[in-house]
Design a protein around this motif. Structure first.
Motif, short mmCIF file in Angstrom:
data_model
loop_
_atom_site.label_atom_id
_atom_site.label_comp_id
_atom_site.label_asym_id
_atom_site.label_seq_id
_atom_site.Cartn_x
_atom_site.Cartn_y
_atom_site.Cartn_z
N GLU A 1 -6.96 9.20 7.65
CA GLU A 1 -5.80 9.09 8.54
C GLU A 1 -5.25 7.68 8.46
N MET A 2 -3.94 7.55 8.24
CA MET A 2 -3.31 6.26 8.00
C MET A 2 -2.77 5.70 9.30
N GLY A 3 -3.52 4.78 9.91
CA GLY A 3 -3.15 4.21 11.20
C GLY A 3 -2.48 2.86 11.09
N SER A 4 -3.27 1.79 11.17
CA SER A 4 -2.72 0.44 11.20
C SER A 4 -3.15 -0.35 9.98
N GLY A 5 -2.85 -1.63 9.97
CA GLY A 5 -3.24 -2.52 8.88
C GLY A 5 -2.59 -2.11 7.56
N VAL A 6 -3.36 -2.16 6.49
CA VAL A 6 -2.87 -1.79 5.15
C VAL A 6 -2.36 -0.36 5.16
N ILE B 1 1.35 -5.36 0.53
CA ILE B 1 0.99 -4.37 -0.48
C ILE B 1 2.06 -3.28 -0.61
N ALA B 2 2.76 -2.98 0.47
CA ALA B 2 3.76 -1.91 0.46
C ALA B 2 4.99 -2.27 -0.36
N THR B 3 5.15 -3.53 -0.74
CA THR B 3 6.30 -3.94 -1.55
C THR B 3 5.91 -4.21 -3.00
N GLN B 4 4.65 -3.99 -3.35
CA GLN B 4 4.17 -4.24 -4.71
C GLN B 4 4.57 -3.11 -5.65
N SER B 5 4.73 -3.46 -6.90
CA SER B 5 5.02 -2.49 -7.95
C SER B 5 3.79 -2.42 -8.87
N ALA B 6 3.22 -1.22 -8.99
CA ALA B 6 2.06 -1.02 -9.84
C ALA B 6 1.89 0.47 -10.08
N ASP B 7 1.05 0.83 -11.02
CA ASP B 7 0.76 2.25 -11.23
C ASP B 7 0.02 2.84 -10.03
N ALA B 8 -0.90 2.03 -9.44
CA ALA B 8 -1.64 2.51 -8.27
C ALA B 8 -1.78 1.40 -7.24
N VAL C 1 -5.20 -4.12 -5.19
CA VAL C 1 -6.33 -3.88 -4.30
C VAL C 1 -6.27 -4.85 -3.12
N PRO C 2 -6.37 -4.34 -1.88
CA PRO C 2 -6.43 -5.23 -0.71
C PRO C 2 -7.89 -5.58 -0.39
N ALA C 3 -8.08 -6.34 0.66
CA ALA C 3 -9.42 -6.72 1.12
C ALA C 3 -10.05 -5.53 1.85
N LEU C 4 -10.60 -4.61 1.09
CA LEU C 4 -11.17 -3.37 1.62
C LEU C 4 -12.27 -3.66 2.63
N GLY C 5 -12.19 -3.01 3.79
CA GLY C 5 -13.22 -3.13 4.81
C GLY C 5 -13.19 -4.40 5.62
#
Length: 179
Positions: free
Chosen positions: A27-32, A10-17, A112-116
């Motif tokens: 708090e941004m820890g691990s995973g996505v 997801i960090a290499t994707q290009s999109a508006d959001a 959108v990733p696999a939330l949760g």
């Protein structure tokens, strides 16, 4: 609205959001969240934690910093890390609220990733089905493209199967047959 399942980071994707699979603390820890933080820079984590906490299923928005996007929508599909697991309701709410926030921001494209479904412990196939339903049922105002992203081969296969999305080669074959 175009809706596809794609495989990648997801960090290499290009999109508006880009949507972050967040906990309520933001708090941004691990995973996505970790992938987005590493690519965007530590400023994104600072802004996210200053913005939080949010209620389960709710979203908050930050700048995307070094990511190829305008915004990161932090969707709290899980409680703060260690405080419990995601639920069907929190996955559904976080997905719907992400789409609504993207529309409110005037976004045309969203990833959108696999939330949760990662460290939050919710079943991947069930979560993917819920997320897919929310995307399919959503009536956008500005969103033209939604990409549901999966990182690994296993995750991609599960998400594609749960959402009923064919392999890209099958999509091409269907499109050509329809002409």
């Amino acid at each position: 609205m175009e809706f596809d399942v794609v495989q990648g980071n997801i960090a290499t994707q290009s999109a508006d959001a880009l949507v972050n699979a967040a906990g309520t603390s933001l708090e941004m820890g691990s995973g996505v969240a970790g992938a987005l933080r590493r690519a965007a820079g530590d400023e994104i984590n600072e802004e996210a934690t200053e913005t939080g906490p949010v209620d389960l299923g709710e979203v908050a928005v930050t700048d995307a910093y070094e990511l190829d996007a305008e915004y990161v929508i932090h969707a709290a599909a899980m409680p703060h890390y260690g405080d419990g697991q995601a639920t069907a309701e929190s996955v559904r709410d976080a997905t719907r609220n992400s789409l609504e926030k993207a529309d409110e921001l005037g976004c045309r494209s969203i990833v959108v990733p696999a939330l949760g479904c990662g460290v939050a412990g919710f079943d991947l196939r069930e979560g993917a089905a819920i997320i897919g339903e929310e995307i399919e049922d959503y009536e956008p105002e500005t969103i033209e493209e939604v990409r549901f992203i999966a990182y690994s081969d296993e995750e991609y296969d599960a998400v594609r199967s749960a959402t009923g999305k064919p392999e890209p080669s099958e999509q091409t074959a269907d499109t050509e047959a329809d002409r």
